[in-house]
Scaffold this motif. Sequence first.
Motif, short mmCIF file in Angstrom:
data_model
loop_
_atom_site.label_atom_id
_atom_site.label_comp_id
_atom_site.label_asym_id
_atom_site.label_seq_id
_atom_site.Cartn_x
_atom_site.Cartn_y
_atom_site.Cartn_z
N TRP A 92 38.44 44.44 38.01
CA TRP A 92 37.62 43.54 37.20
C TRP A 92 38.45 42.71 36.23
N LYS A 96 36.86 37.71 39.26
CA LYS A 96 35.76 37.17 38.46
C LYS A 96 34.70 36.57 39.40
N ARG A 114 30.07 47.41 38.82
CA ARG A 114 29.38 46.25 38.26
C ARG A 114 28.65 45.56 39.40
#
Length: 150
Positions: A92, A96, A114
């Motif tokens: 991460w 992006k 995520r």
Amino acid sequence: MKRRMHVSLMWESQKFGALSFGARLMMIALIDVSDDQGRFRAHPAWLRSNVFPYDDVKLADVEGWLQEVVSNETVMLYEVEGQRYGQLVKWWTYQKPQYAGPSLLPAPEGWRDRIRQKIGERILVHNWIDSNGNTLPDTCDASGKTPVQT
């Protein structure tokens, strides 16, 4: 001076440069074969068939390069139910994406995925951090399902 993209930062990294040629190639390939969460199957035969399909590469070389990347603290290896997996540690930091779906592979212990995915007209998020560094309120669970979808 124009700011370079995140990918070029890897090439300038002394940590990346300390890897052998084969391990650097393996590291680049791991980015390509990883899923949206930076996760991959860490079995040498699977890696050889997906990373080096046109090359006569020994399984021992694949395992050695993988261990070199692990020793460099770029990848974390772990086992779940007798299967070995890998997680790109700073996924991460360098990736992006606009969207990231849930992984089909189990997460390492303590890891938080995520999720940001579009389902119809809705955008569902879990542990998603926006471009300003703010964590958005969860609208789905870690598997990408809303309470209604369970």
